[in-house]
Design a protein around this motif. Structure first.
Motif, mmCIF file in Angstrom:
data_model
loop_
_atom_site.group_PDB
_atom_site.id
_atom_site.type_symbol
_atom_site.label_atom_id
_atom_site.label_comp_id
_atom_site.label_asym_id
_atom_site.label_seq_id
_atom_site.Cartn_x
_atom_site.Cartn_y
_atom_site.Cartn_z
ATOM 1 N N VAL A 88 4.383 -7.281 11.134
ATOM 2 C CA VAL A 88 3.528 -6.463 10.277
ATOM 3 C C VAL A 88 4.314 -6.196 8.989
ATOM 4 O O VAL A 88 5.522 -5.927 9.035
ATOM 5 C CB VAL A 88 3.094 -5.160 11.007
ATOM 6 C CG1 VAL A 88 4.240 -4.522 11.749
ATOM 7 C CG2 VAL A 88 2.475 -4.165 10.052
ATOM 8 N N GLU A 89 3.650 -6.323 7.885
ATOM 9 C CA GLU A 89 4.317 -6.110 6.597
ATOM 10 C C GLU A 89 4.720 -4.630 6.484
ATOM 11 O O GLU A 89 3.869 -3.744 6.637
ATOM 12 C CB GLU A 89 3.358 -6.470 5.457
ATOM 13 C CG GLU A 89 4.018 -6.517 4.098
ATOM 14 C CD GLU A 89 2.971 -6.635 2.981
ATOM 15 O OE1 GLU A 89 3.276 -6.240 1.838
ATOM 16 O OE2 GLU A 89 1.852 -7.106 3.277
ATOM 17 N N LEU A 90 5.998 -4.385 6.244
ATOM 18 C CA LEU A 90 6.451 -2.996 6.163
ATOM 19 C C LEU A 90 5.699 -2.254 5.065
ATOM 20 O O LEU A 90 5.521 -2.761 3.960
ATOM 21 C CB LEU A 90 7.963 -2.936 5.906
ATOM 22 C CG LEU A 90 8.858 -3.332 7.093
ATOM 23 C CD1 LEU A 90 10.333 -3.214 6.704
ATOM 24 C CD2 LEU A 90 8.567 -2.478 8.320
ATOM 25 N N GLY A 91 5.246 -1.064 5.377
ATOM 26 C CA GLY A 91 4.581 -0.216 4.387
ATOM 27 C C GLY A 91 3.071 -0.319 4.391
ATOM 28 O O GLY A 91 2.397 0.531 3.796
ATOM 29 N N VAL A 92 2.542 -1.335 5.057
ATOM 30 C CA VAL A 92 1.094 -1.552 4.971
ATOM 31 C C VAL A 92 0.316 -0.416 5.652
ATOM 32 O O VAL A 92 -0.731 0.020 5.147
ATOM 33 C CB VAL A 92 0.714 -2.957 5.531
ATOM 34 C CG1 VAL A 92 0.928 -3.028 7.041
ATOM 35 C CG2 VAL A 92 -0.720 -3.317 5.190
ATOM 36 N N GLY A 93 0.847 0.068 6.773
ATOM 37 C CA GLY A 93 0.188 1.173 7.458
ATOM 38 C C GLY A 93 0.404 2.485 6.722
ATOM 39 O O GLY A 93 -0.524 3.292 6.558
#
Lengths: 379, 379
Positions: free
Chosen positions: B362-367
């Motif tokens: 999961v791309e860091l920061g997306v959530g």
């Protein structure tokens, strides 16, 4: 104003315990909390003087009393209830709620049950499955002879002895396994020096056999379910986390002191309190087996016991009045838990002044001196 | 390491509450404590949004659930239990213990009960005296439509709606009187931000009528006895003094904030949490009526839900795993009580890292970004 709780529950909570309970909350299924429960389980066995598991419930003592009835008996079973005070009555009420047929052995308030009377009743009705009794009947400050009662019941394979030790356990000797007590109930807010909210109960192997055939409904106080959870260092439902953290602290302290030392301290305070009120010309309400954790005193002629309580409250000292038929006739000074010699001497001094104000003349210092003479002696 | 309880009970306890509970113990029959109880009784009515007395017990929520069964029904009575999770099952177990004949309306985990199905079951058996349901089924993070259920039961004079609101009350709107809920059960350690150990229950006048004819045994959880005591600013048995002092502090705070503001705060955290996990490509476990106090998330393919829980614990963050059939398949993040935006953002950030470590990229920061976008907006 400072407040002194010389009451038979709640008793004062030590600052160290308050701090233990002020820690951030733990999750009740966390390894950290399970470690606390593991430690507490061992130390509770020491306190109960038993090798059996001591069950813990988020409840007050009455909840565990109810569990003791609902987990060992079935509707239609016979029970013998020693009823010599307000808490004896509670056993009878609890049994009746669950459809147990109650044989009430009434004991005059202020007196202890005679073991031979219990033996006679059990002989008269061999179907009696349980004898319910208070170790320390709080309303009368009388210790029932549970050791002698256990000598009777341990020879009867179909009868267990169920002991309400809520105001007794940790206060004076009550070795569960050695004496053969089958069910022992305790609460957090007496000699255990915690706030109210935790109840405890331990069962002998004989009592656990009774649990297998019991048909009363139970869920929250289901002993078998609780045992199974505790053996995994959990409680069946959410643990009372904060109180359990206080419990850990208190039990560690009790174990460091040693039960013998605590019992000796309480015995000394008890003798001092009783000598003091008698030196004031007052009579003990407990005519037999007076309690070692509580002193019940008859109010002198013309003085209402509740007035004595009120006069001490004006000084920040909380003692208890009489309950039900003893209301107004007596007052009760507790000396269990986090109570020291200074607390007791102060209370006795205040009592002397209060009685004088209420018209019962007592020479100032006479009670304090009697107490000092006992407290001054080595253990 | 700091510890963050993002669990559906216990939830964090505020330092102000810890301090309130660290005060010296009061006697439970003292005027000072009775004054606290008087205040607490009023503020509990505000929280429950009812004019009825809210009963308080020294117990955890399950104790009050048991009381709800034992005080309203009799052996042989019929009950309809909405069973869509672990706590729905508990209602069924409780009823069965008391000899109630249970019609189980099974709902797939993650889904909400359909009011028309409840209506049909009630029509099929008009003898059903009570419908048992969770407002918020904690194991699935689904809110059952209790408002709609109450619209059905309020027209039936012989049927009451019994709502387990242990993880719901104080978290989102549940106006008892306005909606016509008959029995509402709550606990201290969820949205009420206290340690475990207090349970609450309120009854509608209709439910109190049921109490009059109930024949199940009860003593510690006897509602009529508790009501009578509370009306005198006492509790039937010893009060859990310390927790009640915390309760007073918490309820004062809740009343100062106002329920609407608290509900709006929780709703916003909930939307942010749900947007965040969806932005990470994850699915909500709750397919219908997802909870506003709790977010249940399906673990991605190849990742065990318990591993996600474990990875967050390494960072001091406590979330919950799945229970029973959902174990390993989901993880649950609670956002109720003393939880703020920073707690949530930190948890989401930690979740992103944990998932990457577990092989779900999961791309860091997306959530975090998805959550920020919601949290940044006015209420």
């Amino acid at each position: 104003m400072k407040r002194y709780l010389m009451t038979p529950g709640p008793t004062p909570v030590a600052p160290e315990t308050q701090l233990a309970m002020a820690q951030p909350i733990l999750h009740h299924r966390s390894p950290q909390f399970m470690e606390i429960l593991a430690k507490v389980r061992e130390d509770l066995k020491y306190l109960f003087q038993t090798e059996q598991e001591v069950l813990m419930f988020a409840a007050t003592g009455t909840g565990a009393m109810e569990g003791a009835v609902a987990n060992t008996l079935s509707p239609g079973d016979y029970a013998l209830v020693v009823d010599g005070g307000k808490f004896g009555e509670r056993w009878a009420e609890l049994c009746e709620v669950y459809g147990i047929v109650v044989d009430r052995l009434r004991v005059e308030w202020g007196r202890a049950v005679k073991p031979e009377e219990v033996a006679q009743r059990l002989q008269a009705n061999p179907a009696i499955k349980a004898v319910f009794v208070q170790a320390n009947e709080t309303s009368t400050a009388v210790q029932h002879p549970v050791k002698e009662l256990a000598e009777i019941t341990r020879s009867l394979p179909g009868t267990i002895l169920v002991v309400d030790a809520i105001s007794a356990l940790g206060g004076y000797p009550l070795p569960m396994d050695e004496w053969g007590l089958d069910v022992v109930v305790a609460g957090s807010q007496k000699a255990m020096m915690l706030p109210p909210g935790l109840a405890f109960v331990a069962l002998s192997p004989k009592a656990w056999e009774f649990v297998k055939t019991s048909k009363c409904p139970k869920y929250y106080f289901d002993f078998a379910k609780q045992l199974k959870s505790q053996q995994k260092n959990q409680t069946a439902f959410t643990s009372a986390v904060t109180l359990t953290m206080g419990l850990q602290q208190v039990l560690t302290w009790i174990r460091e002191q040693g039960l013998e030392k605590i019992f000796a301290h309480n015995r000394k305070l008890s003798r001092a309190a009783k000598a003091a009120v008698q030196a004031m010309g007052l009579n003990l309400y407990s005519k037999e087996n007076p309690s070692e954790v509580l002193t019940a005193v008859e109010a002198p002629a013309g003085v209402d016991g509740q007035q004595v309580v009120a006069k001490l409250r004006e000084r920040g000292i909380w003692i208890a009045g009489g309950q039900a038929q003893a209301k107004g006739k007596i007052f009760r000074i507790a000396h269990m838990g986090y109570i020291d010699e200074l607390d007791l001497l102060g209370t006795i001094g205040a009592l002397e002044s209060a009685l004088n104000e209420l018209g019962y003349k007592v020479e100032l210092g006479v009670g304090v001196k009697a107490a000092q003479e006992i407290l001054g002696k080595e253990a």
